[in-house]
Scaffold this motif. Structure first.
Motif, PDB file in Angstrom:
ATOM      1  N   GLY A 197       0.828  -1.208   0.000  1.00  0.00           N
ATOM      2  CA  GLY A 197       0.000   0.000   0.000  1.00  0.00           C
ATOM      3  C   GLY A 197       0.864   1.260   0.000  1.00  0.00           C
ATOM      4  N   LEU A 198       1.957   1.212   0.764  1.00  0.00           N
ATOM      5  CA  LEU A 198       2.887   2.345   0.817  1.00  0.00           C
ATOM      6  C   LEU A 198       3.565   2.530  -0.547  1.00  0.00           C
ATOM      7  CD1 LEU A 198       3.715   4.254   3.165  1.00  0.00           C
ATOM      8  CD2 LEU A 198       5.785   2.895   3.390  1.00  0.00           C
ATOM      9  N   ALA A 199       3.885   1.406  -1.191  1.00  0.00           N
ATOM     10  CA  ALA A 199       4.475   1.458  -2.543  1.00  0.00           C
ATOM     11  C   ALA A 199       3.512   2.162  -3.496  1.00  0.00           C
ATOM     12  CB  ALA A 199       4.790   0.050  -3.032  1.00  0.00           C
ATOM     13  N   LEU A 200       2.235   1.825  -3.364  1.00  0.00           N
ATOM     14  CA  LEU A 200       1.200   2.434  -4.201  1.00  0.00           C
ATOM     15  C   LEU A 200       1.165   3.947  -3.970  1.00  0.00           C
ATOM     16  CD1 LEU A 200      -1.184   1.512  -6.064  1.00  0.00           C
ATOM     17  CD2 LEU A 200      -2.616   1.524  -4.018  1.00  0.00           C
ATOM     18  N   ARG A 201       1.215   4.338  -2.700  1.00  0.00           N
ATOM     19  CA  ARG A 201       1.199   5.763  -2.361  1.00  0.00           C
ATOM     20  C   ARG A 201       2.404   6.480  -2.968  1.00  0.00           C
ATOM     21  NH1 ARG A 201       0.362   6.783   3.862  1.00  0.00           N
ATOM     22  NH2 ARG A 201      -1.748   6.201   3.268  1.00  0.00           N
ATOM     23  N   MET A 202       3.580   5.852  -2.843  1.00  0.00           N
ATOM     24  CA  MET A 202       4.799   6.458  -3.402  1.00  0.00           C
ATOM     25  C   MET A 202       4.687   6.578  -4.918  1.00  0.00           C
ATOM     26  SD  MET A 202       7.706   7.798  -2.563  1.00  0.00           S
ATOM     27  CE  MET A 202       8.157   7.296  -0.890  1.00  0.00           C
ATOM     28  N   LEU A 203       4.145   5.561  -5.570  1.00  0.00           N
ATOM     29  CA  LEU A 203       3.953   5.614  -7.020  1.00  0.00           C
ATOM     30  C   LEU A 203       3.008   6.753  -7.390  1.00  0.00           C
ATOM     31  CD1 LEU A 203       3.674   1.786  -7.667  1.00  0.00           C
ATOM     32  CD2 LEU A 203       5.426   3.288  -8.640  1.00  0.00           C
ATOM     33  N   GLY A 204       2.032   7.018  -6.523  1.00  0.00           N
ATOM     34  CA  GLY A 204       1.085   8.110  -6.749  1.00  0.00           C
ATOM     35  C   GLY A 204       1.751   9.471  -6.751  1.00  0.00           C
ATOM     36  N   THR A 205       2.908   9.590  -6.105  1.00  0.00           N
ATOM     37  CA  THR A 205       3.640  10.860  -6.099  1.00  0.00           C
ATOM     38  C   THR A 205       4.589  10.957  -7.293  1.00  0.00           C
ATOM     39  OG1 THR A 205       5.564  10.102  -4.850  1.00  0.00           O
ATOM     40  CG2 THR A 205       3.645  10.790  -3.564  1.00  0.00           C
ATOM     41  N   GLY A 206       4.611   9.917  -8.132  1.00  0.00           N
ATOM     42  CA  GLY A 206       5.435   9.964  -9.336  1.00  0.00           C
ATOM     43  C   GLY A 206       6.817   9.359  -9.187  1.00  0.00           C
ATOM     44  N   ARG A 207       7.165   8.902  -7.986  1.00  0.00           N
ATOM     45  CA  ARG A 207       8.504   8.327  -7.792  1.00  0.00           C
ATOM     46  C   ARG A 207       8.537   6.826  -8.060  1.00  0.00           C
ATOM     47  NH1 ARG A 207       9.535  11.312  -2.202  1.00  0.00           N
ATOM     48  NH2 ARG A 207       7.278  11.516  -2.422  1.00  0.00           N
ATOM     49  N   ARG A 208       9.731   6.271  -8.177  1.00  0.00           N
ATOM     50  CA  ARG A 208       9.896   4.849  -8.468  1.00  0.00           C
ATOM     51  C   ARG A 208      10.026   4.057  -7.170  1.00  0.00           C
ATOM     52  NH1 ARG A 208      14.321   3.119 -11.431  1.00  0.00           N
ATOM     53  NH2 ARG A 208      13.083   1.589 -12.541  1.00  0.00           N
ATOM     54  N   VAL A 209       9.717   2.776  -7.248  1.00  0.00           N
ATOM     55  CA  VAL A 209       9.707   1.899  -6.074  1.00  0.00           C
ATOM     56  C   VAL A 209      10.494   0.627  -6.384  1.00  0.00           C
ATOM     57  CG1 VAL A 209       8.188   0.407  -4.713  1.00  0.00           C
ATOM     58  CG2 VAL A 209       7.508   2.769  -5.175  1.00  0.00           C
ATOM     59  N   GLY A 210      11.282   0.176  -5.422  1.00  0.00           N
ATOM     60  CA  GLY A 210      11.974  -1.106  -5.535  1.00  0.00           C
ATOM     61  C   GLY A 210      11.364  -2.095  -4.554  1.00  0.00           C
ATOM     62  N   ALA A 215      21.321   1.777  -4.055  1.00  0.00           N
ATOM     63  CA  ALA A 215      22.241   2.703  -4.746  1.00  0.00           C
ATOM     64  C   ALA A 215      21.573   3.415  -5.921  1.00  0.00           C
ATOM     65  CB  ALA A 215      23.463   1.928  -5.237  1.00  0.00           C
ATOM     66  N   ASP A 216      20.401   2.972  -6.307  1.00  0.00           N
ATOM     67  CA  ASP A 216      19.700   3.551  -7.468  1.00  0.00           C
ATOM     68  C   ASP A 216      18.953   4.821  -7.038  1.00  0.00           C
ATOM     69  OD1 ASP A 216      17.913   4.234  -9.477  1.00  0.00           O
ATOM     70  OD2 ASP A 216      17.418   2.155  -9.967  1.00  0.00           O
ATOM     71  N   GLU A 217      19.464   5.962  -7.433  1.00  0.00           N
ATOM     72  CA  GLU A 217      18.936   7.243  -6.928  1.00  0.00           C
ATOM     73  C   GLU A 217      17.563   7.601  -7.482  1.00  0.00           C
ATOM     74  OE1 GLU A 217      21.750  10.389  -6.992  1.00  0.00           O
ATOM     75  OE2 GLU A 217      23.099   9.304  -5.638  1.00  0.00           O
ATOM     76  N   THR A 218      17.075   6.833  -8.454  1.00  0.00           N
ATOM     77  CA  THR A 218      15.737   7.119  -8.974  1.00  0.00           C
ATOM     78  C   THR A 218      14.651   6.492  -8.096  1.00  0.00           C
ATOM     79  OG1 THR A 218      15.584   5.140 -10.376  1.00  0.00           O
ATOM     80  CG2 THR A 218      16.661   7.083 -11.323  1.00  0.00           C
ATOM     81  N   ILE A 219      15.066   5.692  -7.115  1.00  0.00           N
ATOM     82  CA  ILE A 219      14.097   4.977  -6.276  1.00  0.00           C
ATOM     83  C   ILE A 219      13.808   5.745  -4.988  1.00  0.00           C
ATOM     84  CG2 ILE A 219      13.900   2.897  -4.818  1.00  0.00           C
ATOM     85  CD1 ILE A 219      14.838   1.314  -7.256  1.00  0.00           C
ATOM     86  N   GLY A 220      12.510   5.960  -4.712  1.00  0.00           N
ATOM     87  CA  GLY A 220      12.098   6.720  -3.531  1.00  0.00           C
ATOM     88  C   GLY A 220      11.764   5.837  -2.342  1.00  0.00           C
TER      89      GLY A 220
END
Lengths: 205, 205
Positions: free
Chosen positions: A54-67, A126-131
């Motif tokens: 659910g938190l991953a979903l929220r983060m995706l909603g802000t436009g950031r990437r998730v690992g 290490a992947d800086e595109t991941i929030g």
């Protein structure tokens, strides 16, 4: 069924809420720190992994990437995994574990899978595109000593300042709880399995 | 860092896991009932709504539709809501509450919003294309007596047999807990707000 509210009750409510709002605003104003959080969802109850997704979903909603790294549950393709494919390469999914330890029945294979999962986790850190990085069931790998606890906690603590990490799994180790910014314990009050209800698609998997 | 495993340790592990697998398989075989569950996420900890949205994601992964009624948090557009737009009309989202009661400061408006939300919930319960209904923060509306507890519990209990419902919010009322198939209590072990960390995008909203 609608409750009747008198004018005096409405007025008392308003006064109380105006006061509560001031307290609330003052509390919010005190909080000024922004930082990547280390979060832990543990306990015997349901919802540890589900809340992390659910938190991953929220983060995706802000436009950031998730690992997402799955340390244990890899054997079964989950509904979440299927659903998240809609986000394409905004979700980096790594499934390393080959199932529960009673399914593999092979300690060496379990240990190798956990080590590989941890290597993937470090690469995603290490992947800086991941929030947000979800380390699903990492607690289980730590509990069975598949990974070195001291190294894992030190690595998580040295994450870059803007990376949020959430670790799931029951029996979180005390040094991890100590290092975390937020820890939630999911407690089982009541469970339908006890009443003979089976695991169902869309609910348990 | 990789742990060394002797052949005898590996063999002992295997034997133990073979036994555990039999126990596990026997337990699973005993559970044969399939039914729409009434689930409750309550308690003072984090993750109650987040786990419900994670469950919505899992249900979407199986191809079914999801209904979501927000009883309280409507004032702020959440990351989840933004993220779920990607699923188009497979998610029916109804936001009725206009914010926390200390934001509206208007008891009559709060009560009207809760009543409207409950009407929407009943309409979604009747929609046979929906596999899971999330009643987010319904517990708050019940706690403040915005809705009639007896009617709400009776209506939830008379849901169609294949509909799963999850209710969130702290302080779940005992009759709702009694009626539920599964209840999880989220307990706060540690929270970063206490350390002055503010609510951050992608984490709290």
């Amino acid at each position: 069924m609608t409750r009747e509210i008198s004018d005096s009750e409405a007025a008392r409510h308003r006064e109380k809420m105006v006061n509560r709002k001031s307290v609330q605003d003052a509390e919010v104003a005190e909080k000024t720190i922004e930082k990547g959080l280390l979060m832990v969802n543990t306990g015997p109850g349901k919802g540890k992994s589900t809340a992390a997704f659910g938190l991953a979903l929220r983060m995706l909603g802000t436009g950031r990437r998730v690992g997402i790294v799955q340390f244990i549950k890899g054997a079964w393709s989950t509904g979440e995994q299927q659903a998240l494919t809609i986000f394409g390469d905004r979700v980096e999914w790594r499934t390393m574990g080959e199932g529960f330890t009673w399914d593999t029945q092979d300690l060496k294979r379990d240990l190798a899978a956990a080590t590989k999962a941890w290597d993937e986790a470090k690469m995603l850190m290490a992947d800086e595109t991941i929030g947000l990085l979800v380390l699903d069931e990492l607690n289980i790998a730590l509990r069975y000593d598949y990974l070195d606890l001291t190294e894992v906690v030190a690595t998580l603590q040295s994450r870059r300042p803007d990376l949020h990490i959430i670790v799931t799994g029951r029996n979180a180790k005390p040094p991890l709880i100590e290092a975390a910014d937020m820890v939630t314990e999911m407690t089982l009050v009541k469970h339908h399995f006890k009443a003979g209800v089976k695991a169902q698609s869309g609910i348990e998997y």
